[in-house]
Design a protein around this motif. Structure first.
Motif, short mmCIF file in Angstrom:
data_model
loop_
_atom_site.label_atom_id
_atom_site.label_comp_id
_atom_site.label_asym_id
_atom_site.label_seq_id
_atom_site.Cartn_x
_atom_site.Cartn_y
_atom_site.Cartn_z
N UNK A 55 -9.25 12.42 2.25
CA UNK A 55 -9.63 11.17 2.91
C UNK A 55 -8.40 10.40 3.38
N UNK A 56 -8.57 9.52 4.39
CA UNK A 56 -7.45 8.70 4.89
C UNK A 56 -7.33 7.39 4.09
N UNK A 57 -6.16 7.17 3.49
CA UNK A 57 -5.94 6.00 2.64
C UNK A 57 -4.92 5.05 3.27
N UNK A 58 -5.11 3.73 3.00
CA UNK A 58 -4.15 2.72 3.40
C UNK A 58 -4.15 2.43 4.89
N UNK A 59 -3.29 1.49 5.27
CA UNK A 59 -3.19 1.09 6.68
C UNK A 59 -2.72 2.23 7.57
N UNK A 60 -1.92 3.12 7.01
CA UNK A 60 -1.40 4.24 7.78
C UNK A 60 -2.35 5.44 7.80
N UNK A 61 -3.49 5.30 7.10
CA UNK A 61 -4.49 6.36 7.04
C UNK A 61 -3.87 7.69 6.59
N UNK A 62 -3.11 7.60 5.51
CA UNK A 62 -2.46 8.79 4.97
C UNK A 62 -3.50 9.71 4.34
N UNK A 63 -3.49 10.97 4.75
CA UNK A 63 -4.44 11.94 4.23
C UNK A 63 -4.07 12.32 2.80
#
Length: 339
Positions: A55-63
Motif C-alpha cells: 500500500x502507499x503510505x505517507x504524503x510521498x505515497x511510499x509503497x
C-alpha cells in the motif's frame, strides 16, 4: 542484451529488498468475559496467499508491504495472553483463511480501501475440534490516509472476531484436524437439510435446528394479525399452553415452505444449488442502519466516521433487491462484497 537483462533483474531484486515494511501492531488486550474459558490460542494459517498487501503510505505515497511483526500465530498468541489467564479444559483455535488489504479509487481528497477477511474459530479438546464462530467480510473504508487506516483497523477486525467467539458455545459434531481444511463442505455434507428436498413443517429457534431439520417438538399453530403477519406460535398439550413469539424464531416452515425472521417481518426463504437465501437488501434487513459494516465491527471514534463515509458512497437504492444467502455455519446474512 544478456547484460541488459542482468541489469534489469538486479534492479528488480534491489527494489524488492529495499521496499519498506509496515507492521500490524496488536495493542491493548482481548480479555474473555464469556462463559467459556480457554487455555491457549492456536492459530492455523490456511491463507492461500500469505501476502497481505502493498500500500502507499505517507504524503510521498511510499509503497510498503503490510506484514505481521513475526507471524500470525506469534502475534495473535501474544496478544491473547495479555488479557487471558490460562484456564479451562479446551484450547481456542483460530483458522485464518484470508487477510487482504487493498486501495481503490480516489474521489476528492479521500481514497477508498478495503480489508478482505475470513476466519473461523474452534474449541479444541484432545484431538477433536468443535465449531464456535466464523467471519467472512469485506470492510470498506474511505479516508485521506487510507493505507494507515487500513492497517490500524486490522486488529479491530480480529478483536470483533474474538468478542463474538467468546459469546459462543461449541456446537455441532466434533471433527478431526483433517476436516478443518474445508469445514464448510463437511457441514454441508452432514446437515440434514441438504439431504432432502422436503422441509419439515414447524418452528425453528436457531439456524442449527433449521439446517438439522429438528423443529420444536409438538403441534404448534401459527397466529397472525389483521395484516396476515405471523405474530406467535401456540401449542396446547396436557391442558398447558406454550407460546413462542415471532421475535424468538429463526424461521418457520408451513406446508413445506420456509420463512426467515427479519427485523421487518418474515421473508420467503428460498433455495437453490448454492443454499438458502432471501431476496432483500441491507436497508430492509437492517432498517435502523442500512450500512451493516458498523454493525459488524465495534469500531469507534474517527475510525467509525471513516467507515460511515465510505459506506455512504455505496448506499443502495430502496428498490434494489438481491439474493442474500444464509451462512449455514452462523445463520447470519452472507452479503456479497459488492453490496
Amino acid at each position: 542484451m544478456k547484460k541488459l537483462l542482468q541489469t534489469a533483474s538486479l534492479f528488480i531484486a534491489i527494489t524488492v529488498l529495499s521496499q519498506g515494511k509496515e507492521y500490524i501492531k496488536f495493542k491493548g488486550s482481548i480479555p474473555n468475559y464469556g462463559k467459556e474459558t480457554y487455555k491457549t490460542l492456536t492459530v492455523i494459517d490456511q491463507r492461500e496467499d500469505k501476502k497481505i498487501g502493498i500500500l502507499p503510505f505517507g504524503n510521498q505515497k511510499e509503497e510498503k508491504e503490510v506484514v505481521f511483526l513475526t507471524s500470525p500465530g506469534n502475534d495473535l498468541g501474544n496478544w491473547y495472553k495479555k488479557g487471558n489467564d490460562e484456564g479451562g479444559s479446551a484450547d481456542l483455535v483460530l483458522i485464518l483463511k484470508k487477510l487482504k488489504l487493498s486501495v481503490g479509487e480516489t474521489i476528492g481528497k479521500n481514497t477508498s480501501g478495503s480489508i478482505d477477511f475470513s476466519a473461523q474459530t474452534f474449541s479444541k479438546e484432545g484431538d477433536q475440534y468443535r465449531f464456535l464462530y466464523k467471519k467472512d467480510t469485506v470492510v470498506t473504508l474511505n479516508n485521506k490516509e487510507i493505507a494507515e487506516l487500513l492497517v490500524k483497523n486490522v486488529p479491530n477486525v480480529f478483536f470483533d472476531l474474538f468478542m463474538r467467539t467468546y459469546r459462543k458455545r461449541p456446537f455441532g459434531n466434533a471433527v478431526s484436524i483433517n476436516e478443518l481444511s474445508d469445514y464448510e463442505s463437511f457441514v454441508r455434507n452432514n446437515y440434514a437439510v441438504y439431504k432432502s428436498d422436503q422441509l419439515k413443517d414447524g418452528i425453528y429457534l436457531d439456524h442449527v435446528s433449521f439446517f438439522n431439520q429438528t423443529p420444536e417438538p409438538g403441534n404448534y399453530l401459527l397466529e397472525r394479525n389483521e395484516k396476515g403477519e405471523v405474530t406467535k406460535a401456540l401449542k396446547e398439550e396436557n391442558g398447558k399452553k406454550n407460546k413462542i413469539p415471532a421475535y424468538k424464531m429463526f424461521a418457520y416452515v408451513e406446508n413445506g415452505k420456509a420463512y426467515k425472521k427479519g427485523l421487518s417481518g418474515f421473508l420467503d426463504l428460498n433455495r437453490n444449488e448454492k443454499g438458502f437465501y432471501v431476496v432483500s437488501n441491507r436497508g430492509y434487513l437492517f432498517p435502523a442502519a442500512s450500512n451493516n459494516t458498523l454493525g459488524m465491527f465495534g469500531l469507534i471514534g474517527g475510525v467509525a466516521d471513516a467507515i460511515q463515509q465510505g459506506a455512504e458512497q455505496k448506499k443502495m437504492k430502496k428498490g434494489d433487491k438481491f439474493e442474500i444467502y444464509i451462512d449455514p455455519l452462523t445463520g447470519e446474512y452472507d452479503f456479497p462484497s459488492e453490496l
